[in-house]
Each structure stands twice: as structure tokens, then as C-alpha cells.
Design an enzyme around this catalytic site. Sequence first.
Site, PDB file in Angstrom:
ATOM      1  N   ASP A   1       1.290  25.917  40.516  1.00  0.00           N
ATOM      2  CA  ASP A   1       1.882  27.011  41.297  1.00  0.00           C
ATOM      3  C   ASP A   1       1.036  28.276  41.350  1.00  0.00           C
ATOM      4  O   ASP A   1       1.263  29.135  42.187  1.00  0.00           O
ATOM      5  CB  ASP A   1       3.256  27.383  40.720  1.00  0.00           C
ATOM      6  CG  ASP A   1       4.199  26.196  40.686  1.00  0.00           C
ATOM      7  OD1 ASP A   1       3.997  25.288  41.508  1.00  0.00           O
ATOM      8  OD2 ASP A   1       5.118  26.174  39.855  1.00  0.00           O
TER       9      ASP A   1
ATOM     10  N   ARG B   1       7.535  26.897  43.358  1.00  0.00           N
ATOM     11  CA  ARG B   1       8.721  27.573  42.786  1.00  0.00           C
ATOM     12  C   ARG B   1       8.896  28.966  43.406  1.00  0.00           C
ATOM     13  O   ARG B   1       8.905  29.077  44.616  1.00  0.00           O
ATOM     14  CB  ARG B   1       8.613  27.635  41.257  1.00  0.00           C
ATOM     15  CG  ARG B   1       8.694  26.249  40.644  1.00  0.00           C
ATOM     16  CD  ARG B   1       8.894  26.286  39.160  1.00  0.00           C
ATOM     17  NE  ARG B   1       7.714  26.800  38.484  1.00  0.00           N
ATOM     18  CZ  ARG B   1       7.609  26.954  37.171  1.00  0.00           C
ATOM     19  NH1 ARG B   1       8.636  26.651  36.400  1.00  0.00           N
ATOM     20  NH2 ARG B   1       6.512  27.400  36.629  1.00  0.00           N
TER      21      ARG B   1
ATOM     22  N   GLU C   1       8.660  26.461  48.894  1.00  0.00           N
ATOM     23  CA  GLU C   1       9.968  25.956  48.460  1.00  0.00           C
ATOM     24  C   GLU C   1      10.880  27.089  47.981  1.00  0.00           C
ATOM     25  O   GLU C   1      12.092  26.985  48.045  1.00  0.00           O
ATOM     26  CB  GLU C   1       9.826  24.871  47.391  1.00  0.00           C
ATOM     27  CG  GLU C   1       9.259  25.361  46.082  1.00  0.00           C
ATOM     28  CD  GLU C   1       9.138  24.263  45.029  1.00  0.00           C
ATOM     29  OE1 GLU C   1       9.653  23.160  45.236  1.00  0.00           O
ATOM     30  OE2 GLU C   1       8.513  24.546  43.986  1.00  0.00           O
TER      31      GLU C   1
ATOM     32  N   ARG D   1       9.371  18.109  63.564  1.00  0.00           N
ATOM     33  CA  ARG D   1       9.429  17.169  62.437  1.00  0.00           C
ATOM     34  C   ARG D   1       9.210  17.925  61.134  1.00  0.00           C
ATOM     35  O   ARG D   1       8.476  18.910  61.107  1.00  0.00           O
ATOM     36  CB  ARG D   1       8.335  16.096  62.556  1.00  0.00           C
ATOM     37  CG  ARG D   1       8.354  15.326  63.854  1.00  0.00           C
ATOM     38  CD  ARG D   1       9.603  14.460  63.950  1.00  0.00           C
ATOM     39  NE  ARG D   1       9.847  14.059  65.336  1.00  0.00           N
ATOM     40  CZ  ARG D   1       9.435  12.915  65.860  1.00  0.00           C
ATOM     41  NH1 ARG D   1       8.742  12.063  65.125  1.00  0.00           N
ATOM     42  NH2 ARG D   1       9.723  12.619  67.105  1.00  0.00           N
TER      43      ARG D   1
ATOM     44  N   HIS E   1       5.633  15.704  45.502  1.00  0.00           N
ATOM     45  CA  HIS E   1       4.755  15.417  44.363  1.00  0.00           C
ATOM     46  C   HIS E   1       3.358  14.981  44.736  1.00  0.00           C
ATOM     47  O   HIS E   1       2.502  14.854  43.863  1.00  0.00           O
ATOM     48  CB  HIS E   1       5.433  14.426  43.420  1.00  0.00           C
ATOM     49  CG  HIS E   1       6.489  15.087  42.604  1.00  0.00           C
ATOM     50  ND1 HIS E   1       7.722  15.412  43.127  1.00  0.00           N
ATOM     51  CD2 HIS E   1       6.469  15.564  41.337  1.00  0.00           C
ATOM     52  CE1 HIS E   1       8.423  16.030  42.206  1.00  0.00           C
ATOM     53  NE2 HIS E   1       7.692  16.145  41.107  1.00  0.00           N
TER      54      HIS E   1
ATOM     55  N   ARG F   1     -29.648   2.399  37.867  1.00  0.00           N
ATOM     56  CA  ARG F   1     -29.586   2.508  39.331  1.00  0.00           C
ATOM     57  C   ARG F   1     -29.827   3.959  39.709  1.00  0.00           C
ATOM     58  O   ARG F   1     -29.421   4.862  38.979  1.00  0.00           O
ATOM     59  CB  ARG F   1     -28.202   2.098  39.850  1.00  0.00           C
ATOM     60  CG  ARG F   1     -27.860   0.644  39.641  1.00  0.00           C
ATOM     61  CD  ARG F   1     -28.634  -0.264  40.590  1.00  0.00           C
ATOM     62  NE  ARG F   1     -28.231  -1.638  40.445  1.00  0.00           N
ATOM     63  CZ  ARG F   1     -28.750  -2.494  39.550  1.00  0.00           C
ATOM     64  NH1 ARG F   1     -29.692  -2.088  38.713  1.00  0.00           N
ATOM     65  NH2 ARG F   1     -28.321  -3.738  39.493  1.00  0.00           N
TER      66      ARG F   1
END
Length: 746
Positions: free
Chosen positions: A159, A203, A258, A286, A292, A651
Site C-alpha cells: 500500500d 486500504r 478501494e 465494465r 490479489h 553458457r
Amino acid sequence: MTTQKEEPVRTIAVLTSGGDAQGMNAAVRAVVRTALERGARVFAIREGYEGMVDGGERIQAADWDSVGGILHQGGTVIGSARSQRFRTHEGRLQAAENLVRAGIDSLVVIGGDGSLTGADMLRREWTSLVEELVGSGRLEEGEADRRPLSLVGLVGSIDNDMFGTDMTIGTDTALHRITEAVDAISSTAASHQRTFVVEVMGRHCGYLALMGAISTGASWVLIPENPPDVDDWEATMCARLKAGREAGRRDSIVIVAEGARDRHGQPITAGHVRDVLHERLGEDVRITILGHVQRGGAPSAFDRYMSTMLGYAAVEELLSSPPGGEAQLIGMKDNRVTRQPLMQCVEQTHKVAERVNAGDFAGARKLRGTRFESNLRTLRTIVRALPHPPTPGQTRLNIALIHSGGPAPGMNTAVRASLRLALDQGHRVLAIRNGFRGFVEGDFREMEWMSVNGWASRGGAELGTNRKVPADRELYTIARHIEAQKIDAILMIGGWSGYRAIHKLRSERERFPAFDIPMICMPTSINNNLAGSEISIGSDTALNNIVGAVDKIKQSAVASKRCFVVEVMGRKCGFLALLGGLATGAERVYIHEEGVTLADLQRDLTAMIEGFRQGKRLGLVVRAAEANPLYTTPFMYALFEEEGGDLFDVRQAILGHIQQGGDPSPYDRILATRFAAECVGYLIRKAQAATPEAAFIGVQEGRVVITPIDDLPRLMDMENERPRDQWWRALAPIARLLAQPGPKAG
Ligand code: ADP
């Protein structure tokens, strides 16, 4: 176990708690390995505070290899949990008993404000908990260690809601997920002229939504700290989106945090926004709730190296301060690690939520920091459907935009933001195509608002770029063009050749008075080799490209014992190599700044052989393209292959131009937008004040700094084309320390 009688060996435990966040693994790895290298004992506690209360198998001694191969994994490999029991006295008493029995005296807690508050409570109660355990006979007098508990906190939270750090662990990766999703949605939205409402996490913090909107060119954003200032905000939003459609915008995206709410504190939901848009605009709307997905996936390059630095600094902090002192929060201000009293940071964090709840939104934004406010201001301008009309009678400047240097992701983002910010203040913008070659040829185009729609997320350089630096008669031609087009100011968005070109124009201003206008360079180069800025636009995307490619290369070697020699770009600047190596866990990084000697190669080869003998399955060596002209990548490949014998095969992978490509990372988009606002402001100020200075912009220790172009020769190592001061060189010892166990680790 003591080194000296009076100084017992420190025993550190690390845990992750609360919501998981990408980059926690890098922090755990750094804590464990740094502790081992410093001669401390170290435990990993599984499942957060649940594991601390359970004890037993959940508190495990960690060794070097137990944290190998986890850098690239999302989430947290030691598990996280929410623990009700730890909130109780009995739970913490049990936790203390388990810690004492394991001999643990220091904690590194990686979590959100809740987890860090819980940890500090345990630290403060520690002495009385130990007394209680002895008093009740649960611990023998001899078992009880009377040392106080030491605590350091790292913030793991997507967040970015914590005071005391610019970025929290996981935020950058969450922004990657958000921009990937919104970019993808934009193309389908544009195809059908549809509107999408995208809900993002955070949050009560609007950081992800705000930065997600800046990074993607969303059309509207709703965040908790900045609720609409009128009751019928729906009408304003609809009017703006309608105007955008009329101006030719095909995709319409509204980002809703949110925690978004209106000015009365009522939540604004994605569903409500959809219904409003559908009813009032008759749009086909839409909803996408990212959920998540934002916590998932591989950590970004930034989250890997930032978390690594934080984990390293956490252990250094514990070992260098007296036991039981005030708990510290280790955070980040731009690229520097910072430490601040942990509980002060937690308190300040809570104040933001309190301000929002009390309806004092300006206060909340202020606590989020000045950059939050300026980002919001910039966003308000660039999301507009059309610019504000010029004020009658105002001076209208002609500002020229030009690229120079190699293509760098973020160039288009910078053009879009610069153009809109200049037009919105009433000025005109002239694009010069194909760099200084185009300038000589007179390849100009006046740009308008919607011509950059969709450019925020587009890689490459729509205006064209090359490494041309004008000379001789070309300067005369350019001067004539400046006069003919009445150019008042120049914004150069590019790399080293652009800096040289602007320096050249500036130094020729006596011969060509046309060059005596304000000019500014915006650092845009994947190499991050420009003076005056700790970071240049494009380098974060290149790092992510390197990290993504190396992850895949490493996966290809599951069945065999193999060592890879990976060559990355950067010319004589080792930024990409070192940070790329740090973010992928390379054993060794070769850069031009440090040079490569035969003795180095011999020593590294011996260490590699020894590692494979002891069971290592994968080796990784990163080499900057121009680290050494003779010890080339094929040479090193041949050397390692020959000397590795049957023990391992080798490699080589030369990553090449894949590093310059792709859409810009969110970090690069945000940086480009931030620089655009500053550069446009500078040019307007200087042109109006008739102070025709020329400069280059950058960030240094968290602040935007503008340096006169005349300082360029002083600040640059002209021969090697890199800045004299390279802050990231200080990370080399950390990279080395974490890559291979030294003698102390045993
Ligand atoms: P975050 O750390 O992400 O903010 P939480 O707030 O859910 O997540 O906290 C994670 C855990 O930290 C909780 O489940 C609890 O065990 C512990 N914790 C949180 N707050 C406290 C508190 N005030 N006192 C003791 N423990 C707490």
C-alpha cells in the site's frame, strides 16, 4: 556461545507478518546472510507471530543456503499470518518463552504498521515477560537471558502507506501489476470505445491509485485523500469523460482506490461509478477489480534491490547499536537507506487515517508528503480532455521538444506530460523529430493535446532519436531554424549526446545569439550514466528487463550444474550490471569502474569451483559490456568452461537490445512525469524572466536538483562518459557480501 566473555554473540530472528508483499524474500535473504557474515546467529520464524507463539519447528536456525534461490519468488517463503493469540498477554508470554529458549535477543520484523506495533509492544514488555516466566517457574533462573530485546522494523506492504519511507516493500511490484493490467485493458477499451472502472488496493492510502493513474493515462481517479469537493461529483466526472470522448479519446478508464470516499466520508465503490457512467452517459461500462493480482507475481527489480539494501541495513543497525535501544524503522528516501524511530513513524501513519476520518483531507495529503500533492496536481492537468485556454494577453512561448541518444523507455511518457503541462499553461509546443539531425533538417511539427494520447505507456521514442551532436555549419543552420520558428526554449529529453549537444549550443551562444535561450536536459538513458541525477529515465525498465531475462536463464538450468556469464549494457557505466547482479543474486559482477584483472578472474574461478564442489548447482556472473576490452564475454566463457572441467558447464548470454525495449516500468513513467513538470516550469520561468540559462535536471537524495550545463565537464568523467560521482558504487560491497559466503560463515 560468546566471542568475548562480556559480549555474547547476537542472535537475530527474522519474520514476515501481516499481508504478504513481493520483495519480502529479498529482505529475509539479506538479513540472514548479512547476519551470518557478521558472525551472528540467525533464525527464521515461520508464519509470523503465529510461529513465534507456537515455537518448536517454527523457529528454525537459518543458514546460507536456506535462503538461496528465493530472490525471484513473490510472497514470503517463510510464511506470514495474522495472529489473534499474539494480541493477548498469554500469547506474547509464550512467544517470549520461545524466543528466550532459542537464545534470540534481536528481531527484524517485516510487516505493516500493525505488525510493527505488535513487535514494539513485545520489546517494551520483554523484561517483565521474562520476569513473569521465571517467577512462574516456566523458565529456570539460569535459562533466562536478562538482555533487553532489540528490534528493527522493515515495512512490507504493497500500500505504501507508511510514514518514514518513500517506498514500502512490494509497492513497486504492485504498481507493475496495476500498469500491466490497465495497459491491457486500455487496448480493449479503445477497440470498443468502452469505459472501464478499475479498482485498485491500498486500504486508506491512495498511492497505488494515484501513481497507477499517472503511469497509465487513466481518465479519472478517485482516492481517499482527495475526495471530490462537490456533492454532485458524479456530474463533474461525467462531463470530463464526455469531453474526453468528444476530443477523440477512445479509451476511458476510471481508477478507484478501494478506500475512496466522498467528502462526507461515504465510500465510493466501483459499482456506483459504473452505474453512474452507464445511466448518465449511456456508456458500455465494465468493472475490473484487480484484487490479489496486485500482491502476486515475481518482485520487480526495485523491490529486490531495495529490500536487499534494507535487510542488510537492518542487521547493521542491530549490531551497531546497544541492545534494547529504541526500535528503529529502516526505510528508503529515494535511493538512500534511512533510519527513524519506529513508533514515531507508526504514530504519524495513524495520523493520516485520523485526518481522513476527520474530513481534513488537505491535512492528510500534507502528511503524505509534498510529492503526493505535486503528483496530484500534475495528474489533474494531464488527465484533462483539453487544456485550459490561454489567458488573454499572456505571453505564449514556443517550447521545442527534442530527443537525443539511444532510445530509452519513458521518452514518450516524458513528451506526453511535458506537452500537456506546457499547453495547459497557454504555451505552444514544437516537436523536433529525429534528434539533432532533424533539427538541422528543420523537421518540426506543432503538437496538440490529443496527439500524445496513449503515449504514457508506450515504449520506444515516437519522435525519433539518434546520437547526432551538431558541429560547424550545422550550428548555423540550427540557429537559423530557432530564429525562423521563433523558438523560445528547448527541452532535450535524452542521454549523453543530448547533453553534449546542449552544452555545445550553450557554449556557442556568443557566435550564435539564437542559442541564448533557456534550455534544459532531462536525463533519459538506460545506462544511468548522466551527471546531476542519481537515476535516469529508462534505467529502471532496463533493469527489469535484465532481471526478467536472467530469471528465465536461471530456470533453464534446472537439470544441470551450470554457470552463466551474462553480458549487460551500460557502456563504461556499471549501474545496470551491479544493480542487475544485486537483484538476481549474481556471484560476481564485473564493471569497468573496478576493472578486471587476471588475479580477479583467478580468484573468482577458484571460488566458483569450490562452490560447485560443495553442491552448488547454479552460478551466475554478470559482466558489463565494456568492463574490459580484452577479457570479453566469450573469453570469460571459454576460461570458465575450460577450468570448470567436468564439475560444471558454462553458457554465455549477451542480452543486447532487449534491454532497451519494452514498455516503460511504472517507476520510469512516474520519474518522467515528475521531471516533465519541473522542466516545463523551469523553461517557462526562465523564458519569462529573460534569464536564458541552460541546465540539466536530476534527483539527488530525494530532491529535484537543477545544475547549470556549464558544470558538465566538471561533473562528468568525459573520457569514460559517466558521472564522477556514482552513488550506487557503495552497493558493491553489499552485492559481494550477499553473493558468496565468506570465511566467517563456515
Ligand atoms: P499489517 O502488519 O500488515 O498492518 P495486521 O494489522 O493484520 O497487518 O497485523 C499483523 C499481526 O500483527 C496481527 O495479526 C497481530 O498478530 C499483530 N498485531 C497487530 N497489531 C497489534 C497490536 N496492537 N498488538 C499486538 N499485536 C499486534
